[in-house]
Design a protein around this motif. Structure first.
Motif, mmCIF file in Angstrom:
data_model
loop_
_atom_site.group_PDB
_atom_site.id
_atom_site.type_symbol
_atom_site.label_atom_id
_atom_site.label_comp_id
_atom_site.label_asym_id
_atom_site.label_seq_id
_atom_site.Cartn_x
_atom_site.Cartn_y
_atom_site.Cartn_z
ATOM 1 N N VAL A 1 0.825 -1.214 0.000
ATOM 2 C CA VAL A 1 0.000 0.000 0.000
ATOM 3 C C VAL A 1 0.857 1.260 0.000
ATOM 4 O O VAL A 1 0.613 2.197 -0.770
ATOM 5 C CB VAL A 1 -0.953 0.000 1.221
ATOM 6 C CG1 VAL A 1 -1.724 1.314 1.299
ATOM 7 C CG2 VAL A 1 -1.907 -1.179 1.145
ATOM 8 N N LEU A 2 1.874 1.294 0.863
ATOM 9 C CA LEU A 2 2.712 2.488 1.001
ATOM 10 C C LEU A 2 4.166 2.036 1.189
ATOM 11 O O LEU A 2 4.643 1.886 2.313
ATOM 12 C CB LEU A 2 2.250 3.324 2.207
ATOM 13 C CG LEU A 2 2.978 4.651 2.426
ATOM 14 C CD1 LEU A 2 2.724 5.611 1.273
ATOM 15 C CD2 LEU A 2 2.508 5.298 3.732
ATOM 16 N N PRO A 3 4.869 1.830 0.099
ATOM 17 C CA PRO A 3 6.238 1.305 0.196
ATOM 18 C C PRO A 3 7.187 2.307 0.855
ATOM 19 O O PRO A 3 7.146 3.502 0.565
ATOM 20 C CB PRO A 3 6.638 1.091 -1.277
ATOM 21 C CG PRO A 3 5.366 1.141 -2.054
ATOM 22 C CD PRO A 3 4.446 2.030 -1.295
ATOM 23 N N THR A 4 8.023 1.800 1.766
ATOM 24 C CA THR A 4 9.105 2.602 2.354
ATOM 25 C C THR A 4 10.377 1.762 2.303
ATOM 26 O O THR A 4 10.328 0.519 2.244
ATOM 27 C CB THR A 4 8.806 2.988 3.812
ATOM 28 O OG1 THR A 4 8.793 1.804 4.627
ATOM 29 C CG2 THR A 4 7.474 3.719 3.920
ATOM 30 N N LEU A 5 11.507 2.451 2.346
ATOM 31 C CA LEU A 5 12.780 1.739 2.257
ATOM 32 C C LEU A 5 12.972 0.808 3.442
ATOM 33 O O LEU A 5 13.401 -0.340 3.280
ATOM 34 C CB LEU A 5 13.920 2.757 2.183
ATOM 35 C CG LEU A 5 15.343 2.178 2.104
ATOM 36 C CD1 LEU A 5 15.498 1.262 0.894
ATOM 37 C CD2 LEU A 5 16.371 3.296 2.064
ATOM 38 N N ARG A 6 12.650 1.263 4.627
ATOM 39 C CA ARG A 6 12.870 0.431 5.808
ATOM 40 C C ARG A 6 12.027 -0.840 5.750
ATOM 41 O O ARG A 6 12.529 -1.939 6.012
ATOM 42 C CB ARG A 6 12.550 1.223 7.077
ATOM 43 C CG ARG A 6 12.820 0.429 8.349
ATOM 44 C CD ARG A 6 12.536 1.216 9.604
ATOM 45 N NE ARG A 6 12.845 0.421 10.790
ATOM 46 C CZ ARG A 6 12.617 0.813 12.027
ATOM 47 N NH1 ARG A 6 12.109 2.014 12.257
ATOM 48 N NH2 ARG A 6 12.918 0.033 13.054
ATOM 49 N N SER A 7 10.747 -0.697 5.412
ATOM 50 C CA SER A 7 9.877 -1.876 5.323
ATOM 51 C C SER A 7 10.377 -2.827 4.246
ATOM 52 O O SER A 7 10.375 -4.067 4.427
ATOM 53 C CB SER A 7 8.441 -1.442 5.003
ATOM 54 O OG SER A 7 7.923 -0.622 6.016
ATOM 55 N N LEU B 1 14.081 -6.988 -4.603
ATOM 56 C CA LEU B 1 15.313 -6.234 -4.797
ATOM 57 C C LEU B 1 15.201 -5.312 -6.008
ATOM 58 O O LEU B 1 15.647 -4.154 -5.975
ATOM 59 C CB LEU B 1 16.493 -7.196 -4.956
ATOM 60 C CG LEU B 1 17.891 -6.576 -4.944
ATOM 61 C CD1 LEU B 1 18.153 -5.838 -3.644
ATOM 62 C CD2 LEU B 1 18.955 -7.665 -5.172
ATOM 63 N N ALA B 2 14.583 -5.805 -7.071
ATOM 64 C CA ALA B 2 14.383 -4.976 -8.264
ATOM 65 C C ALA B 2 13.458 -3.795 -7.952
ATOM 66 O O ALA B 2 13.675 -2.673 -8.434
ATOM 67 C CB ALA B 2 13.795 -5.830 -9.389
ATOM 68 N N ASP B 3 12.435 -4.057 -7.156
ATOM 69 C CA ASP B 3 11.500 -2.983 -6.791
ATOM 70 C C ASP B 3 12.199 -1.907 -5.957
ATOM 71 O O ASP B 3 11.997 -0.703 -6.169
ATOM 72 C CB ASP B 3 10.323 -3.572 -6.020
ATOM 73 C CG ASP B 3 9.220 -2.546 -5.769
ATOM 74 O OD1 ASP B 3 8.648 -2.023 -6.747
ATOM 75 O OD2 ASP B 3 8.948 -2.239 -4.583
ATOM 76 N N LEU B 4 13.050 -2.361 -5.031
ATOM 77 C CA LEU B 4 13.795 -1.408 -4.193
ATOM 78 C C LEU B 4 14.781 -0.600 -5.036
ATOM 79 O O LEU B 4 14.974 0.600 -4.805
ATOM 80 C CB LEU B 4 14.537 -2.146 -3.085
ATOM 81 C CG LEU B 4 13.677 -2.757 -1.972
ATOM 82 C CD1 LEU B 4 14.520 -3.643 -1.061
ATOM 83 C CD2 LEU B 4 13.022 -1.659 -1.145
#
Length: 670
Positions: free
Chosen positions: A622-628, A649-652
């Motif tokens: 829903v709400l991507p963050t780097l830490r999550s 990993l590709a998404d990050l």
């Protein structure tokens, strides 16, 4: 009143009248300069009152069964015509009621006095300052006394509201005292509680049953006092007298706040026939709407609209009711038709525009806003709203045009500059955005504006310019100094200058020792393990200052879990924050996600990989963050799900420019 001569009583009535008129001139000349408005008010209230009416009886007596305090006159009733007798009588009638003593002479005629065994005249006196606020005084004069009302007005002017109210209430029960009653009620409402005012109004109305305006006063006060039985009875009486009478003044400010009072009011109103009364019909409609009975509410609002078909508040209430039972298209058509019938109604334009925005129909709302701007071209509120919606639908040319119109008004200059900066930012004209945002000086906008300027400088890696912006803001607005120190420390922390950031906050803390934001920022910069004792002390202090602050609680939970993976208190604090429902006023989306990350980090430390995924997969979608994302990646690595690892990993990498070599570094931060 002490200006009258001592021989006043010894003259015939017609001579009394002429002397009184002359004496009144003296009073007027002496008092008008200091108490002009007070005297005129009392005089107006007494128009039509015989000037000699105050001379025959005491000013007032009370209903109280307690015996009055007495004072003995030095004059025998057998010598009514000698100078001493006249002087004593004049003193008791005309001497002003002293506010400096506990006992005041209220009257001095032989009609209200008694005789002592020695034949001396005893004059009744009463201490009106000792009377309770709701005391109703029984008059003996047939008409209001100008002297008493002057005394009351002077008391009100001096701030002695208790005395003023007491005298006015007494005088209001005399003949032809309608204006006096209204003034008494006005003073009562200022200085007494609603119940006392209602008691007085009801008593007066009982003695003046044919005075219709008093019914309105009683009805209004009964509603304010939540005496709904009396309110219902009085409203029924009014409607029997005139079924279509305007009740709007009665209903102003009486809508109850609690659910129980609202239900009690509705129950009291239901038996009243309001079919012909728009005011009462709309009150019933509003209460029924509140209790989610829109179908019945619609019946009542339609009755009100029959009487006043183009009254905007009735139209918008019906629209609110229709929104509960009809499709959106029906509601929009209804409001649109009402707006076309009332083209000069700004309220109907705004209602329809905001409803369209609620429906996410931004383009339609924007078009209607442009129409409204053309019709109300001098209305800054419409212009500003049109500009904001233009920004929302990415019509930047329109937004800039409207905002430049607003910038010509000193009142709206700062708002115009702020949103011109937002417009330039969205168009990636960052230098222009900085120009406008640096020009914002309105207190409630300046901090947000400068934060954006700092962000633009950091994008260019211009650290010195970013810090200079914060230092300048500190000089211009010291009230924001704590926030600027925290922002500057954050910049230093991002530059890996944590020690310098801590020194800055330590200096700021000395200057602003009561600033919680600085204390919390210091705590956040401390290491959970190496600075455990100091950080725990700071967080305990912050929680003592504000035990309901969820950010303090979450930081404390993180500290406990970092030092003890099985800390029950830490787990309980974090889970409590996660369990707060979205409709709870305490709910904060960012804080909720931080709490999930804390729980997921602890689960990862305990090799509970599936639990990490349960905590974070849906929030990340829903709400991507780097830490999550990093925590999820480590969990999938722990489970050996290489397909999930590669996809995440590709998404990050796409979202945050994040590579495989960053995984361990980022996880260590958490």
């Amino acid at each position: 009143m002490i200006f009258f001569g001592s021989s006043f009583h010894s003259k015939p009535a017609h001579s009394d009248q002429s002397n009184l008129q002359a004496s009144l001139q003296v009073i007027i000349e002496r008092l008008c300069q200091r108490h002009k408005l007070t005297f005129v008010l009392a005089l107006c209230l007494c128009l039509g009152t015989p000037a000699h009416g105050a001379l025959s009886k005491p000013l007032f007596d009370t209903w109280s069964p307690q015996p009055a305090v007495t004072a003995v006159s030095t004059t025998s009733d057998k010598e009514p015509n000698n100078d001493k007798s006249i002087k004593a009588q004049n003193h008791s009638v005309f001497a002003p009621i002293s506010t400096d003593t506990d006992t005041q002479l209220i009257g001095g005629s032989t009609d209200s006095s008694t005789k002592s065994p020695e034949g001396k005249q005893v004059v009744k006196v009463v201490n009106i300052n000792s009377l309770p606020p709701a005391t109703i005084l029984k008059p003996e004069l047939t008409e209001p006394s100008l002297y008493a009302l002057l005394d009351a007005e002077f008391a009100a002017d001096r701030g002695d509201s208790r005395r003023a109210v007491t005298i006015y209430k007494q005088q209001s029960f005399k003949e032809d005292a309608t204006a006096v009653f209204e003034r008494a009620l006005s003073l009562s409402l200022r200085s007494e509680n609603v119940s006392s005012s209602l008691q007085f109004a009801r008593t007066w109305q009982d003695q003046n049953p044919d005075h219709v305006p008093a019914w309105f006063y009683v009805a209004h006060l009964a509603l304010k006092a939540h005496d709904y039985a009396l309110a219902s009875e009085t409203l029924s009486r009014i409607l029997r007298y005139d079924p279509r009478t305007d009740l709007s003044e009665i209903l102003i400010g009486i809508y109850p706040n609690t659910d129980s009072d609202q239900r009690e009011l509705l129950a009291a109103l239901q038996p009243i026939d309001s079919e012909q009364n728009a005011s009462l019909s709309v009150l019933k409609a509003g209460l029924l709407y509140q209790f989610n009975e829109p179908e019945i509410a619609l019946v009542h609002i339609n009755r009100a609209l029959i009487r006043q078909p183009d009254y905007v508040p009735f139209i918008t209430l019906k629209a609110d009711i229709l929104r509960k039972i009809e499709p959106a298209e029906t509601v929009v058509n209804y409001v649109s038709q009402a707006r076309l019938r009332n083209p000069s109604s700004k309220s109907l334009y705004l209602y329809e525009i905001r409803y369209l925005l609620d429906l996410k129909q931004s383009t339609e709302a924007w078009q209607l806003l442009l129409d409204a701007h053309n019709r109300f071209e001098d209305d800054a509120e419409i212009t500003l709203l049109a500009a904001l919606v233009s920004l929302d639908v990415e019509e930047y040319r329109s937004a800039d045009h409207l905002l430049n119109i607003l910038a010509k008004s000193p009142t709206y200059l700062d708002q115009a500059y702020y949103y011109l900066g937002i417009s330039a930012e969205r168009q990636q004209n960052f230098e222009q955005a900085k120009y406008y945002l640096n020009g914002v000086m309105q207190k409630d906008l300046v901090l947000a504006a400068r934060k954006k300027v700092v962000a633009f400088e950091l994008l260019d890696n211009n650290i010195e310019a970013a810090i200079a912006t914060l230092e300048k803001l500190r000089q211009q607005f010291e009230v924001f100094a704590p926030e600027t120190y925290v922002l500057q420390a954050d910049i230093l922390w991002q530059q890996d200058e944590t020690a310098e950031a801590l020194r800055l906050l330590t200096r700021a803390n000395r200057k602003y020792p009561d600033s919680e934001i600085i204390l919390f920022a210091r705590a956040q910069l401390l290491d959970d393990r190496n600075d455990y004792v100091i950080k725990r002390t700071l967080l305990n202090h912050l929680q003592a200052l504000d035990s309901r602050n969820l950010s303090y609680q979450l930081s404390y939970a993180q500290l406990l879990l970092a030092n003890n993976r099985d800390s029950e208190q830490g787990l309980e604090l974090a889970q409590t924050i996660v369990q707060i429902r979205y409709d709870d006023p305490r709910y904060d989306n960012e804080l909720h996600l931080q709490a999930l990350n804390v729980l997921a980090s602890n689960a990862l430390a305990n090799d509970q990989y599936t639990q990490v995924i349960n905590y974070l997969q849906i929030p990340y979608d829903v709400l991507p963050t780097l830490r999550s994302g990093v925590l999820l990646l480590r969990a999938y690595q722990g489970l050996g799900e290489n397909g999930k690892v590669n996809a995440l990993l590709a998404d990050l990498q796409q979202r945050f420019s994040f590579g495989q070599h960053n995984v361990n570094d980022h996880v260590q931060l958490y």
